[in-house]
Design a protein around this motif. Sequence first.
Motif, PDB file in Angstrom:
ATOM      1  N   SER A   1       0.909  -0.733  -0.116  1.00 43.06           N
ATOM      2  CA  SER A   1       0.309   0.068   0.076  1.00 43.06           C
ATOM      3  C   SER A   1       1.018   1.419   0.341  1.00 43.06           C
ATOM      4  O   SER A   1       1.941   0.686   0.669  1.00 43.06           O
ATOM      5  CB  SER A   1      -0.658  -0.324   1.215  1.00 43.06           C
ATOM      6  OG  SER A   1      -1.478  -1.332   1.549  1.00 43.06           O
ATOM      7  N   LYS A   2       0.512   2.466  -0.309  1.00 45.74           N
ATOM      8  CA  LYS A   2       0.628   3.428  -0.647  1.00 45.74           C
ATOM      9  C   LYS A   2       0.214   4.187  -0.513  1.00 45.74           C
ATOM     10  O   LYS A   2      -1.055   4.720  -0.772  1.00 45.74           O
ATOM     11  CB  LYS A   2       1.316   4.199  -2.105  1.00 45.74           C
ATOM     12  CG  LYS A   2       2.730   5.685  -1.625  1.00 45.74           C
ATOM     13  CD  LYS A   2       3.187   6.072  -3.675  1.00 45.74           C
ATOM     14  CE  LYS A   2       4.028   6.931  -3.263  1.00 45.74           C
ATOM     15  NZ  LYS A   2       2.703   7.978  -3.978  1.00 45.74           N
ATOM     16  N   LEU A   3       0.381   5.361   0.766  1.00 51.85           N
ATOM     17  CA  LEU A   3      -0.894   5.978   1.387  1.00 51.85           C
ATOM     18  C   LEU A   3       0.300   7.546   1.758  1.00 51.85           C
ATOM     19  O   LEU A   3       1.621   7.539   1.793  1.00 51.85           O
ATOM     20  CB  LEU A   3      -0.454   5.874   3.391  1.00 51.85           C
ATOM     21  CG  LEU A   3      -1.865   4.663   3.375  1.00 51.85           C
ATOM     22  CD1 LEU A   3      -0.609   3.483   2.015  1.00 51.85           C
ATOM     23  CD2 LEU A   3      -1.657   5.051   4.425  1.00 51.85           C
ATOM     24  N   ASP A   4      -0.507   8.707   1.108  1.00 51.48           N
ATOM     25  CA  ASP A   4       0.128  10.321   0.509  1.00 51.48           C
ATOM     26  C   ASP A   4      -0.817  10.822   1.475  1.00 51.48           C
ATOM     27  O   ASP A   4      -2.127  11.151   2.025  1.00 51.48           O
ATOM     28  CB  ASP A   4      -0.212  10.394  -0.471  1.00 51.48           C
ATOM     29  CG  ASP A   4       0.238   9.891  -1.870  1.00 51.48           C
ATOM     30  OD1 ASP A   4       1.908   8.747  -1.671  1.00 51.48           O
ATOM     31  OD2 ASP A   4      -0.336   9.164  -2.577  1.00 51.48           O
ATOM     32  N   TRP A   5       0.124  12.154   2.349  1.00 51.90           N
ATOM     33  CA  TRP A   5      -0.832  13.173   2.413  1.00 51.90           C
ATOM     34  C   TRP A   5      -0.246  14.820   1.975  1.00 51.90           C
ATOM     35  O   TRP A   5       1.334  14.058   1.843  1.00 51.90           O
ATOM     36  CB  TRP A   5      -0.511  13.017   4.171  1.00 51.90           C
ATOM     37  CG  TRP A   5      -1.048  12.164   5.107  1.00 51.90           C
ATOM     38  CD1 TRP A   5      -2.507  11.984   5.874  1.00 51.90           C
ATOM     39  CD2 TRP A   5      -0.688  10.377   5.634  1.00 51.90           C
ATOM     40  NE1 TRP A   5      -2.759  10.777   6.558  1.00 51.90           N
ATOM     41  CE2 TRP A   5      -1.501  10.205   6.096  1.00 51.90           C
ATOM     42  CE3 TRP A   5       0.408   9.962   4.743  1.00 51.90           C
ATOM     43  CZ2 TRP A   5      -1.126   8.627   6.523  1.00 51.90           C
ATOM     44  CZ3 TRP A   5       0.419   8.912   4.871  1.00 51.90           C
ATOM     45  CH2 TRP A   5      -0.339   8.167   6.111  1.00 51.90           C
ATOM     46  N   ALA A   6      -1.430  15.883   2.493  1.00 50.58           N
ATOM     47  CA  ALA A   6      -0.229  16.598   1.919  1.00 50.58           C
ATOM     48  C   ALA A   6       1.209  17.206   3.205  1.00 50.58           C
ATOM     49  O   ALA A   6       2.143  17.562   2.088  1.00 50.58           O
ATOM     50  CB  ALA A   6      -1.748  18.009   2.430  1.00 50.58           C
ATOM     51  N   ASP A   7       1.190  16.636   3.971  1.00 48.44           N
ATOM     52  CA  ASP A   7       2.669  16.800   4.627  1.00 48.44           C
ATOM     53  C   ASP A   7       2.529  16.086   6.166  1.00 48.44           C
ATOM     54  O   ASP A   7       1.761  15.234   5.526  1.00 48.44           O
ATOM     55  CB  ASP A   7       2.949  18.389   4.819  1.00 48.44           C
ATOM     56  CG  ASP A   7       1.876  18.593   5.161  1.00 48.44           C
ATOM     57  OD1 ASP A   7       1.241  17.857   6.358  1.00 48.44           O
ATOM     58  OD2 ASP A   7       1.445  20.123   5.503  1.00 48.44           O
ATOM     59  N   GLU A   8       4.242  16.309   6.066  1.00 46.34           N
ATOM     60  CA  GLU A   8       4.249  15.447   7.467  1.00 46.34           C
ATOM     61  C   GLU A   8       3.369  15.839   8.896  1.00 46.34           C
ATOM     62  O   GLU A   8       3.199  14.973   9.230  1.00 46.34           O
ATOM     63  CB  GLU A   8       6.130  15.388   7.474  1.00 46.34           C
ATOM     64  CG  GLU A   8       5.961  14.644   8.778  1.00 46.34           C
ATOM     65  CD  GLU A   8       7.789  14.871   9.004  1.00 46.34           C
ATOM     66  OE1 GLU A   8       8.598  14.061   9.897  1.00 46.34           O
ATOM     67  OE2 GLU A   8       8.551  15.363   8.536  1.00 46.34           O
ATOM     68  N   ALA A   9       3.058  17.540   8.780  1.00 50.07           N
ATOM     69  CA  ALA A   9       2.328  17.440   9.898  1.00 50.07           C
ATOM     70  C   ALA A   9       0.625  16.668   9.946  1.00 50.07           C
ATOM     71  O   ALA A   9       0.292  16.464  10.714  1.00 50.07           O
ATOM     72  CB  ALA A   9       2.285  18.425   9.769  1.00 50.07           C
ATOM     73  N   ALA A  10       0.220  16.253   8.284  1.00 50.40           N
ATOM     74  CA  ALA A  10      -1.590  15.835   8.573  1.00 50.40           C
ATOM     75  C   ALA A  10      -0.479  14.105   8.759  1.00 50.40           C
ATOM     76  O   ALA A  10      -1.438  13.598   8.949  1.00 50.40           O
ATOM     77  CB  ALA A  10      -1.358  16.256   6.693  1.00 50.40           C
TER      78      ALA A  10
END
Length: 139
Positions: free
Chosen positions: A86-95
């Motif tokens: 699985s590849k999971l993405d967030w806007a940035d490390e804080a998210a």
Amino acid sequence: MTYSILITNTRKQGTTPDEFCKGGEELVALLKELTGEHFPSSHARNYIKRIEGPRAEGNSELNSTTPAIVVAGMGTQADADWDCISKLDWADEAAFKAYIEVMMQPDTLAKIQEAEAKVVDPSKTKIVVLGETFVTKSG
């Protein structure tokens, strides 16, 4: 900058590939429900294609009758002894950190672990943070 992780999961002994896929998708739906706005902007899952067949040399105990389709000369059954990447993405490390904070709340974590325990062998789960992504397209 997008913050991404890669996860490999292995199904629990005695769980079929189809049961694992169904349980995995139910787990993701639960994660989305429990984490709400903190759920990743993208959560892509790829399940290893397995075939039903007799035990063959090199098959692991877990996959003794469900070997992966390994491209000739490019690995062994032991290299594919996990079931989902699985590849999971967030806007940035804080998210990402906000997501983890929600997941680690005792009630939330207990629900996640209960769902995981049905199909996932957590002792074999691996998670890494990804660096830059480069994409080359045809044309």
